[in-house]
Design a protein around this motif. Structure first.
Motif, PDB file in Angstrom:
ATOM      1  N   LEU A   1       0.891  -1.261   0.165  1.00 40.82           N
ATOM      2  CA  LEU A   1      -0.183   0.150  -0.014  1.00 40.82           C
ATOM      3  C   LEU A   1       0.888   1.320   0.065  1.00 40.82           C
ATOM      4  CD1 LEU A   1      -2.689  -0.923   2.604  1.00 40.82           C
ATOM      5  CD2 LEU A   1      -3.037  -0.965   0.022  1.00 40.82           C
ATOM      6  N   LYS A   2       0.381   2.145  -0.763  1.00 37.90           N
ATOM      7  CA  LYS A   2       1.232   3.470  -0.746  1.00 37.90           C
ATOM      8  C   LYS A   2       0.335   4.645  -1.405  1.00 37.90           C
ATOM      9  CE  LYS A   2       2.834   1.910  -5.294  1.00 37.90           C
ATOM     10  NZ  LYS A   2       4.088   1.468  -6.270  1.00 37.90           N
ATOM     11  N   TYR A   3       0.828   5.935  -1.300  1.00 41.74           N
ATOM     12  CA  TYR A   3       0.207   6.898  -1.581  1.00 41.74           C
ATOM     13  C   TYR A   3       1.090   7.477  -2.889  1.00 41.74           C
ATOM     14  CZ  TYR A   3      -1.444  11.511  -2.076  1.00 41.74           C
ATOM     15  OH  TYR A   3      -2.051  12.888  -2.836  1.00 41.74           O
ATOM     16  N   VAL A   4       0.675   7.566  -3.978  1.00 42.24           N
ATOM     17  CA  VAL A   4       1.700   7.812  -5.070  1.00 42.24           C
ATOM     18  C   VAL A   4       1.632   9.476  -5.182  1.00 42.24           C
ATOM     19  CG1 VAL A   4       2.181   7.801  -7.454  1.00 42.24           C
ATOM     20  CG2 VAL A   4       1.262   5.750  -6.443  1.00 42.24           C
ATOM     21  N   ILE A   5       2.740  10.111  -5.220  1.00 40.43           N
ATOM     22  CA  ILE A   5       2.741  11.489  -5.235  1.00 40.43           C
ATOM     23  C   ILE A   5       2.972  12.147  -6.803  1.00 40.43           C
ATOM     24  CG2 ILE A   5       3.997  13.681  -4.344  1.00 40.43           C
ATOM     25  CD1 ILE A   5       4.713  12.182  -1.866  1.00 40.43           C
ATOM     26  N   GLU A   6       3.912  11.211  -7.224  1.00 38.38           N
ATOM     27  CA  GLU A   6       4.170  11.557  -9.047  1.00 38.38           C
ATOM     28  C   GLU A   6       4.379  10.293  -9.342  1.00 38.38           C
ATOM     29  OE1 GLU A   6       7.860  13.401 -11.322  1.00 38.38           O
ATOM     30  OE2 GLU A   6       7.296  14.472  -9.343  1.00 38.38           O
ATOM     31  N   GLU A   7       3.608   9.706 -10.585  1.00 36.51           N
ATOM     32  CA  GLU A   7       3.603   8.694 -11.304  1.00 36.51           C
ATOM     33  C   GLU A   7       4.966   8.552 -11.889  1.00 36.51           C
ATOM     34  OE1 GLU A   7       1.553   6.084 -11.697  1.00 36.51           O
ATOM     35  OE2 GLU A   7      -0.004   6.953 -10.376  1.00 36.51           O
ATOM     36  N   GLY A   8       5.187   7.146 -12.070  1.00 37.61           N
ATOM     37  CA  GLY A   8       6.602   7.017 -12.817  1.00 37.61           C
ATOM     38  C   GLY A   8       6.410   6.624 -14.149  1.00 37.61           C
ATOM     39  N   THR A   9       7.496   6.631 -14.942  1.00 40.35           N
ATOM     40  CA  THR A   9       7.236   6.153 -16.374  1.00 40.35           C
ATOM     41  C   THR A   9       7.899   4.597 -16.668  1.00 40.35           C
ATOM     42  OG1 THR A   9       9.294   7.061 -16.923  1.00 40.35           O
ATOM     43  CG2 THR A   9       7.378   8.296 -17.289  1.00 40.35           C
ATOM     44  N   LEU A  10       7.417   4.054 -17.379  1.00 40.55           N
ATOM     45  CA  LEU A  10       7.830   2.679 -17.665  1.00 40.55           C
ATOM     46  C   LEU A  10       9.173   2.858 -18.682  1.00 40.55           C
ATOM     47  CD1 LEU A  10       4.538   0.656 -18.701  1.00 40.55           C
ATOM     48  CD2 LEU A  10       5.922   0.510 -16.502  1.00 40.55           C
ATOM     49  N   ASN A  11      10.011   2.073 -18.487  1.00 40.83           N
ATOM     50  CA  ASN A  11      11.513   1.975 -19.082  1.00 40.83           C
ATOM     51  C   ASN A  11      11.201   0.850 -20.227  1.00 40.83           C
ATOM     52  OD1 ASN A  11      11.967  -0.209 -17.702  1.00 40.83           O
ATOM     53  ND2 ASN A  11      13.902   0.632 -16.589  1.00 40.83           N
ATOM     54  N   ASP A  12      12.278   0.773 -20.868  1.00 37.26           N
ATOM     55  CA  ASP A  12      12.308  -0.190 -22.208  1.00 37.26           C
ATOM     56  C   ASP A  12      12.176  -1.680 -21.487  1.00 37.26           C
ATOM     57  OD1 ASP A  12      12.654   1.640 -24.099  1.00 37.26           O
ATOM     58  OD2 ASP A  12      14.906   1.494 -24.061  1.00 37.26           O
ATOM     59  N   ALA A  13      12.457  -1.916 -20.362  1.00 40.38           N
ATOM     60  CA  ALA A  13      12.264  -3.261 -19.696  1.00 40.38           C
ATOM     61  C   ALA A  13      11.064  -3.421 -19.022  1.00 40.38           C
ATOM     62  CB  ALA A  13      13.448  -3.587 -18.644  1.00 40.38           C
ATOM     63  N   GLY A  14      10.223  -2.434 -19.219  1.00 38.90           N
ATOM     64  CA  GLY A  14       8.942  -2.620 -18.484  1.00 38.90           C
ATOM     65  C   GLY A  14       8.803  -2.345 -17.046  1.00 38.90           C
ATOM     66  N   GLU A  15       9.732  -1.762 -16.611  1.00 37.38           N
ATOM     67  CA  GLU A  15       9.847  -1.218 -15.076  1.00 37.38           C
ATOM     68  C   GLU A  15       9.611   0.056 -14.875  1.00 37.38           C
ATOM     69  OE1 GLU A  15      13.978  -2.181 -14.365  1.00 37.38           O
ATOM     70  OE2 GLU A  15      13.519  -4.293 -14.106  1.00 37.38           O
ATOM     71  N   LYS A  16       8.889   0.357 -13.778  1.00 37.24           N
ATOM     72  CA  LYS A  16       8.316   1.713 -13.506  1.00 37.24           C
ATOM     73  C   LYS A  16       9.571   2.391 -12.686  1.00 37.24           C
ATOM     74  CE  LYS A  16       4.057   2.485 -12.429  1.00 37.24           C
ATOM     75  NZ  LYS A  16       2.797   2.673 -11.728  1.00 37.24           N
ATOM     76  N   VAL A  17       9.878   3.488 -13.212  1.00 37.34           N
ATOM     77  CA  VAL A  17      10.953   4.327 -12.885  1.00 37.34           C
ATOM     78  C   VAL A  17      10.291   5.616 -12.661  1.00 37.34           C
ATOM     79  CG1 VAL A  17      13.031   2.964 -13.917  1.00 37.34           C
ATOM     80  CG2 VAL A  17      11.741   4.940 -15.075  1.00 37.34           C
ATOM     81  N   GLY A  18      11.040   6.179 -11.639  1.00 29.82           N
ATOM     82  CA  GLY A  18      10.627   7.681 -11.334  1.00 29.82           C
ATOM     83  C   GLY A  18       9.570   7.945 -10.348  1.00 29.82           C
ATOM     84  N   GLU A  19       8.858   6.787  -9.953  1.00 30.98           N
ATOM     85  CA  GLU A  19       7.851   6.955  -9.160  1.00 30.98           C
ATOM     86  C   GLU A  19       8.135   7.758  -7.629  1.00 30.98           C
ATOM     87  OE1 GLU A  19       4.127   4.314  -8.565  1.00 30.98           O
ATOM     88  OE2 GLU A  19       5.774   3.724  -7.146  1.00 30.98           O
ATOM     89  N   VAL A  20       7.325   8.793  -7.281  1.00 33.75           N
ATOM     90  CA  VAL A  20       7.520   9.000  -5.768  1.00 33.75           C
ATOM     91  C   VAL A  20       6.145   8.833  -5.228  1.00 33.75           C
ATOM     92  CG1 VAL A  20       8.099  11.493  -4.498  1.00 33.75           C
ATOM     93  CG2 VAL A  20       9.052  11.021  -6.750  1.00 33.75           C
TER      94      VAL A  20
END
Length: 135
Positions: free
Chosen positions: A56-75
């Motif tokens: 469970l988490k509260y997402v402040i800023e959505e991340g983006t998917l990289n080429d490998a399909g992993e979410k990066v940059g999420e706060v």
């Protein structure tokens, strides 16, 4: 050589050995509690939230998917993990409280040392000597 002998006496004192045993037992008990919380409590609470409780988490800023399909940059604020650790702490603290309470109850209450029988005061002894000298 005196330093080593002093260190050996310190290391073999009952209190230090008791603390070491308590520390090892506490670490093992913490694993048991973490397993209990992660395997039993979290899934039950997760049923309420329809998600894994630890995730469970509260997402402040959505991340983006990289080429490998992993979410990066999420706060995100990971409050589920925090709550799981808080539950772990409360369980460990409660059990430790119960153990200390039980140990204190089992300890024999120290009886106050009996007072030495009081004898005559200095003045009384001097008066007695004086009276004996008068005779």
């Amino acid at each position: 050589m005196g330093f080593l002998k002093e260190f050996k006496e310190f290391a073999m004192k009952g209190n230090l050995v008791d603390i070491a045993v308590g520390f090892v037992m506490g670490a093992a008990f913490n694993k048991v509690v973490s397993s209990f919380t992660g395997g039993i409590v979290s899934p039950l609470i997760g049923l309420v939230f329809k998600a894994d409780f630890k995730d469970l988490k509260y997402v402040i800023e959505e991340g983006t998917l990289n080429d490998a399909g992993e979410k990066v940059g999420e706060v995100a604020v990971m409050y589920g993990d925090f709550l799981t650790n808080l539950i772990d702490f409360i369980i460990v603290a409660f059990v430790m409280f119960m153990i200390v309470k039980g140990v204190n109850k089992m300890k024999k209450k120290e009886e106050p040392a009996p007072e030495a029988p009081k004898g005559p005061s200095q003045e009384e002894l001097l008066a007695e000597i004086r009276d004996l000298l008068k005779k």
